[in-house]
Design an enzyme around this catalytic site. Structure first.
Site, short mmCIF file in Angstrom:
data_model
loop_
_atom_site.label_atom_id
_atom_site.label_comp_id
_atom_site.label_asym_id
_atom_site.label_seq_id
_atom_site.Cartn_x
_atom_site.Cartn_y
_atom_site.Cartn_z
N ASP A 15 0.84 -1.21 0.00
CA ASP A 15 0.00 0.00 0.00
C ASP A 15 0.87 1.26 0.00
O ASP A 15 1.97 1.25 0.55
CB ASP A 15 -0.92 -0.02 1.24
CG ASP A 15 -2.11 0.90 1.08
OD1 ASP A 15 -2.37 1.38 -0.04
OD2 ASP A 15 -2.80 1.15 2.09
N ASN A 63 -10.80 -3.05 -5.72
CA ASN A 63 -10.03 -2.08 -6.51
C ASN A 63 -10.66 -1.77 -7.88
O ASN A 63 -10.23 -0.83 -8.57
CB ASN A 63 -8.58 -2.54 -6.69
CG ASN A 63 -7.73 -2.41 -5.44
OD1 ASN A 63 -6.82 -3.21 -5.18
ND2 ASN A 63 -7.99 -1.39 -4.63
C1 IPE Z 1 -5.36 -2.85 -0.33
O1 IPE Z 1 -5.02 -1.54 -0.58
C2 IPE Z 1 -5.37 -3.62 -1.62
C3 IPE Z 1 -4.07 -3.88 -2.19
C4 IPE Z 1 -2.93 -3.59 -1.66
C5 IPE Z 1 -4.10 -4.54 -3.47
P1 IPE Z 1 -6.14 -0.42 -0.81
O2 IPE Z 1 -5.39 0.85 -0.95
O3 IPE Z 1 -7.02 -0.81 -1.93
O4 IPE Z 1 -6.97 -0.50 0.55
P2 IPE Z 1 -7.90 0.55 1.27
O5 IPE Z 1 -8.89 1.01 0.25
O6 IPE Z 1 -7.04 1.66 1.74
O7 IPE Z 1 -8.52 -0.20 2.41
C1 IPE Z 2 -1.36 0.07 -3.41
O1 IPE Z 2 -1.11 1.43 -3.49
C2 IPE Z 2 -1.40 -0.59 -4.75
C3 IPE Z 2 -2.70 -1.16 -5.14
C4 IPE Z 2 -3.79 -1.19 -4.44
C5 IPE Z 2 -2.73 -1.74 -6.47
P1 IPE Z 2 -2.33 2.43 -3.59
O2 IPE Z 2 -2.62 2.67 -5.03
O3 IPE Z 2 -3.46 1.96 -2.78
O4 IPE Z 2 -1.68 3.73 -2.94
P2 IPE Z 2 -2.38 4.79 -2.00
O5 IPE Z 2 -3.00 4.05 -0.85
O6 IPE Z 2 -3.39 5.50 -2.84
O7 IPE Z 2 -1.27 5.68 -1.57
MG MG Z 3 -4.05 2.29 -0.85
#
Ligand code: IPE
Ligand code: IPE
Ligand code: MG
Length: 233
Positions: A15, A63
């Protein structure tokens, strides 16, 4: 107090890619690109430490709520990663698996994933498991449906475990989440029963071998009691 041995399985909730990019006034996709580099560093570090299995949460069932151009960029990156780095991993003996419902993914990505799984099928090295369109609740539902379809009247923990994507494989000893968020976001709900949680403040693209050292140090200091009263060693 003696330290825990090397964990067999470490799972990563990757994340913070978006925040990494935002800090640099770059598009989110640039953060994901750096996230892939971090994943490569983490695979190398874990292999070096003798970990048996690593799991990476790359795309959740939630996602799909993201902008379409970000989703397209992510799956294009997965296809490219499979055709390049995963090929290298296969050549060096690593096993590759994907968990999640791959059916709704772009055909190009599915084909690239299938080719890699096929190429790696006789390997015996560390397992690299990539969670794509994965959700813990979805996985449990699918497992329950499989059990129901088999017509049995009763079910036990072992049978249900075997019906998970990770059937026959060890549960994660450690679940690591980057970027300071402290939640599972629907990740490995069944397998997390006795996992140790490690939350790191670094954004995922900043993860490297030193972060893994710190995670292992933290794990070594934990007392895993499994409901008992003291360490069992
Ligand atoms: C969790 O991250 C999913 C992955 C790392 C693939 P998100 O960024 O989607 O999670 P939330 O929305 O902050 O809970
Ligand atoms: C995690 O990074 C990657 C995926 C969920 C694919 P994010 O895209 O959720 O990054 P933030 O949370 O917006 O910083
Ligand atoms: Mg995220």
């Amino acid at each position: 107090m003696s330290a825990n041995a090397t964990p067999r399985h470490i799972a990563f909730i990757m994340d913070g890619n978006g925040r990494w990019a935002k800090k640099r006034f770059l598009p989110r996709k640039a953060g994901h690109r750096q996230g892939v580099k971090a994943l490569e560093r983490v695979v190398d570090a874990c292999e070096k430490k003798g970990v048996e299995m690593v799991t990476f949460y790359a795309f959740s069932t939630e996602n799909w709520a993201r902008p379409q151009d970000e989703i397209d960029a992510l799956f294009a990156m997965v296809a490219e990663f499979a055709d390049t780095r995963l090929k290298e991993y296969v050549a060096r003996g690593l096993r590759i698996m994907f968990m999640g419902d791959l059916a709704p993914l772009p055909q190009k990505t599915r084909d690239a994933c299938a080719r890699i799984v096929q190429a790696a099928k006789d390997n015996e090295g560390m397992i690299v498991n990539i969670a794509l369109n994965y959700g813990g609740r979805d996985e449990i539902l699918r497992a329950v449906r499989r059990v129901l379809q088999s017509g049995v009247k009763d079910v036990d923990v072992e049978t249900l475990s075997d019906c998970m994507y990770t059937g026959g494989l060890p549960d994660p000893d450690i679940i690591v989440r980057s970027s300071g968020e402290k939640r599972l976001s629907n990740f490995m709900l069944w397998q997390a029963a006795y996992s140790e949680f490690v939350f790191r403040d670094e954004l995922w693209p900043d993860f490297d071998e030193k972060t893994i050292d710190a995670v292992l140090e933290e794990y070594a200091s934990r007392d895993r009691r499994y409901g008992s009263v003291k360490r069992l060693d």
